[in-house]
Enzyme design. Structure first.
Site, PDB file in Angstrom:
ATOM      1  N   CYS B 140      -5.578   0.029 -10.808  1.00  9.03           N
ATOM      2  CA  CYS B 140      -5.531   1.291 -10.055  1.00  9.03           C
ATOM      3  C   CYS B 140      -4.987   2.466 -10.860  1.00  9.03           C
ATOM      4  CB  CYS B 140      -4.728   1.074  -8.788  1.00  9.03           C
ATOM      5  SG  CYS B 140      -5.482  -0.216  -7.779  1.00  9.03           S
ATOM      6  N   HIS B 269       1.341   8.310  -6.066  1.00  9.99           N
ATOM      7  CA  HIS B 269       0.363   7.226  -5.991  1.00  9.99           C
ATOM      8  C   HIS B 269       0.231   6.790  -4.524  1.00  9.99           C
ATOM      9  CE1 HIS B 269      -2.116   4.013  -7.427  1.00  9.99           C
ATOM     10  NE2 HIS B 269      -1.296   3.068  -7.030  1.00  9.99           N
ATOM     11  N   HIS B 306      -7.483   3.868  -0.721  1.00 10.40           N
ATOM     12  CA  HIS B 306      -7.130   3.615  -2.116  1.00 10.40           C
ATOM     13  C   HIS B 306      -8.418   3.482  -2.916  1.00 10.40           C
ATOM     14  CE1 HIS B 306      -5.224   2.651  -5.690  1.00 10.40           C
ATOM     15  NE2 HIS B 306      -4.347   1.753  -5.290  1.00 10.40           N
TER      16      HIS B 306
END
Lengths: 402, 381
Positions: B140, B269, B306
């Site tokens: 990620c 994040h 996400h």
């Protein structure tokens, strides 16, 4: 005995492939493929033990084996190592990791694999279709992420530098070597463990349409290091990284690396390379060719790293041979070699001060004209292994007559 | 040394194109929806932030991530004046899951898919003639890692221009395994909220064109990349480590030559998981110290889900748009911040006019403890 500023060298190599445990053995097996029964699959437990590895996929375990060997070879692990006895192999707990002897943030990891976690993704999908997500094992979660190999190498050895995972097709392994060198050249880290790993299983065989026997089940690793950092800790470079290119087509890539049709000392060809018609050959025919996939199977994302290990074996042989026979006459240039005496001034990271003749360098290429691109890299002897005489002639004796 | 961002492209569940995506986020429009790509009956989780471009509900097809990537790169290249010819330009793609969704479909359903397209080089060559293409599977933080590598190529003088991109689609394996490990299935992503239940995945792609800054070349640029850090926790294969994150944040600021007090905006994040948000908040609090209530903070995964490997670059593009416009999208679903983030100046409920915003920080962290943090700056157009 001097390195160019910013030069990047290979200070450690490691293999986890069946039937070849050293660069020389890999080169030998490549030059003269063994006939007869296939060697046993590589036993990862013999090197890294079993404890703590139960939920890691096969590609990850193979990568850990190769990385461990490369770090040892580079003298970056303490000498009294627990994992020398497989029974007492390390587990995942931090207390018995094999931590490196230099600060962990001075080492990065670049891993390469195209097929490594395909089985987790696909088998998980099947399990969901047959039952439901509730029945899945949560232990599979890390393996669903494609960077799991690079992660475990870092965790096991405490490597806190940049951590990259290349999944870049047929060129991926050689690209990984390049990015390892790029991290060093940019000053991000002093050294990088580059590891390529692939395996075969039902999913890989089905999606590739190939049988297990054709495919690599193994891994290879290098430690690439800034020459000055290697020197500072007394480590010896076994090869220096030269120019890298990623171009459209094999001919374009080779021409970018070797202008004026200069002849390298050896050529590690793309997987299953077959010679084209006269005139269409990118490297003079007299240059010995080695296809490591003949020895270990189609290697996908591990290929470039395996080729570099084999090339390290070739450079060592060249140095040993020319050192033993200092009066060996200079090999004449082959009739079709054009200008065979080009020199490389090291257009790779940093470059070298002393030119090494192209005829003493190893050309490595991955990917062919059917791929999205071809990657190429030159490896040359390190200064203390340079020798004025080309090494091609003695090495020809190693060639098989075929 | 700074680099200029001269073009940007984005595709997400909330819209297509940077303008539409940024407008949607500022309007508080979320891409959250009921799960459409997979059989809902097989999961406890029933939601995702998908791009709804499948032919019919439940009917999936291969190659969707590649399509979004090409669209995002095309938008960025066009804006930067590169057109459709990237034959001389390196293209670095950060992704968590590559085209693994297509491999799943090929394996399970026999869907037509060439395994040679698991990486994106072939498609980039066909569309843009690009050959110096690299697919990084860095979980990620992959696209910010790619940005860091691109910045290095420009800094060392190896290149003048690099395209950086990120892309991911929801794979059934990752969706299913996350479903398995969540104690209670989340119905939306609620970054930094005390009652957050976990992460939901999202589809998306993002791309930027990065150029070396020459004197006078700043005109028309979207912004400047001051520095990008990248490191690895080397501790746990899925759980984040506050120390590793703090090191990455500190290093980014150090490389950029800024102090916490210079940062006007942080794109967190913020995945909405228990572990990430607590670790990230602790790390930010540690590095920012007494300045922690200074910058505005927001996390866009509440509206995009996400987007995995592409998420860092998507946040970076949003940050540049916020610096240019002064508008900062809200963190939706944030009712009561977790204790570690109590002092943070979150933008909540609706977009905020931030005033004179000059410097922003963007966080991205991934499985395997891979952390990357970027510092960007407004370019005065």
């Amino acid at each position: 005995m001097t390195h160019g500023p910013g030069e990047v060298v290979i200070t450690g190599v490691g293999l986890a492939v069946p039937g070849a445990s050293t660069p020389d053995a890999l080169l030998r097996r490549t030059a003269c493929p063994v006939t007869g029964p296939d060697p046993e699959p590589f036993d990862t437990a013999a090197r890294i033990g079993r404890r703590g590895h139960r939920y890691k996929d096969r590609a990850t375990r193979l990568a850990l084996c190769a990385a461990l060997e490369a770090l040892r070879d580079a003298d970056l692990l303490p000498s009294d190592r627990e994992s020398d006895s497989p029974a007492g192999g390390p587990s995942d707990s931090p207390s018995d990791r094999e931590t490196v002897t230099v600060p962990g943030d001075t080492i990065g990891v670049v891993a390469s694999s195209n097929l490594g976690n395909l089985d987790t993704a696909c088998l998980t999908t099947t399990a969901i279709a047959e039952r439901s997500a509730v029945d899945l094992s949560p232990m599979s979660l890390p393996n669903a992420s494609s960077n799991v190999i690079a992660s475990w190498v870092a965790i096991r050895h405490g490597l806190r530098g940049p951590n990259l995972m290349l999944c870049n097709g047929p060129t991926s392994g050689l690209d990984a070597v390049h990015w390892g060198a790029a991290l060093v050249a940019a000053g991000r880290v002093r050294r990088v463990v580059v590891v390529g790993a692939e395996t075969h299983n039902a999913v890989v065989e089905d999606l590739l349409g190939r049988s297990a026997g054709e495919l690599l089940d193994g891994a290879a690793a290098l430690v690439v290091e800034g020459a000055r950092w290697a020197e500072a800790r007394g480590a010896r470079g076994v090869a220096a990284l030269g120019q890298y290119e990623r171009r459209a087509g094999l001919t374009g890539c080779v021409e970018a690396l070797l202008p004026d049709a200069a002849a390298p000392g050896v050529w590690f060809t793309p997987e299953r390379y077959t010679e084209g018609p006269a005139g269409g050959v990118p490297v003079p025919r007299a240059v010995p060719r080695y296809d490591v996939t003949g020895a270990v199977g189609r290697a996908s994302g591990a290929l470039g790293v395996l080729q570099c290990v084999a090339a390290v074996g070739w450079l060592a042989r060249a140095a040993a041979t020319s050192g033993a026979e200092p009066v060996e006459p200079v090999e004449p240039v082959e009739p079709d070699a054009g200008a065979g005496n080009g020199t490389a001034f090291g257009a790779g990271p940093g470059g070298a001060r002393d030119p090494v003749p192209v005829s003493r360098q190893a050309l490595i290429t991955s990917g062919d004209d059917t791929a999205d691109a071809v990657a190429g890299l030159l490896l040359r002897p390190t200064p203390d292994r340079s020798h004025p005489h080309p090494a091609r002639a003695p090495l020809i004796s190693m060639e098989c007559s075929r | 040394m700074s680099q200029l961002v001269t073009g940007a492209g984005a595709v997400a569940s909330v819209g297509e194109g940077v303008d539409e995506v940024f407008r949607a986020l500022c309007a508080g429009i979320s891409g959250l929806g009921e799960l459409r790509g997979f059989d809902q009956e097989r999961y406890r989780t029933r939601h995702a932030y998908e791009i709804d471009d499948r032919p019919a509900p439940g009917a999936d097809l291969p190659g969707r991530a590649t399509d979004w990537l090409l669209r995002a790169v095309g938008e960025a290249a066009a804006q930067a004046g590169l057109g459709e010819d990237l034959s001389e330009v390196p293209v670095l793609v950060g992704t968590g899951l590559r085209e693994l969704r297509s491999a799943e479909l090929a394996w399970r359903d026999g869907a037509p898919f060439d395994i040679g397209r698991l990486h994106f080089g072939t498609a980039l060559r066909e569309r843009f003639g690009a050959v110096r293409t690299h697919t990084f599977s860095g979980a990620c933080s992959a696209s910010l890692y790619a940005l860091a590598l691109a910045a290095d190529l420009l800094t060392t003088g190896a290149e003048d221009t690099v395209v950086v991109a990120g892309v991911d689609t929801v794979t059934e394996s990752m969706y299913g395994l996350l479903d398995r490990v969540n104690s209670e299935p989340p119905d939306r992503v609620r970054p930094f909220d005390r009652d957050r239940r976990g992460v939901l995945m999202g589809d998306g792609a993002a791309a930027v064109v990065l150029r070396r800054e020459e004197p006078g070349a700043g005109t028309g640029a979207l912004g400047r990349v001051r520095a990008v850090s990248m490191n690895c926790d080397a501790r746990h294969v899925t759980a984040p480590d506050p120390q590793g994150i703090a090191r990455a944040v500190h290093e980014a600021q150090w490389r950029a030559g800024v102090k916490p007090g210079d940062i006007d905006l942080v794109l967190l994040h913020g995945t909405g998981t228990q572990l990430n948000d607590a670790a990230e908040a602790a790390a930010i609090a540690e590095v920012f110290g007494t300045e922690v209530s200074g910058p505005l903070m927001t996390a866009i995964k509440c509206m995009t889900g996400h987007t995995s490997g592409g998420s860092g670059l998507l946040s970076l593009i949003v940050a540049l748009e916020s610096l240019a416009s002064g508008r900062v999208p809200p963190t939706l679903g944030l009712a009561e911040p977790l204790p570690e983030a109590e002092a943070f100046r979150f933008v909540r409920e609706e977009a905020r006019e931030g005033g004179d915003l000059r410097v922003a920080q963007i966080d991205a962290f991934g499985f395997g403890g891979v952390n990357a943090v970027a510092i960007v700056e407004r370019a005065d157009r």
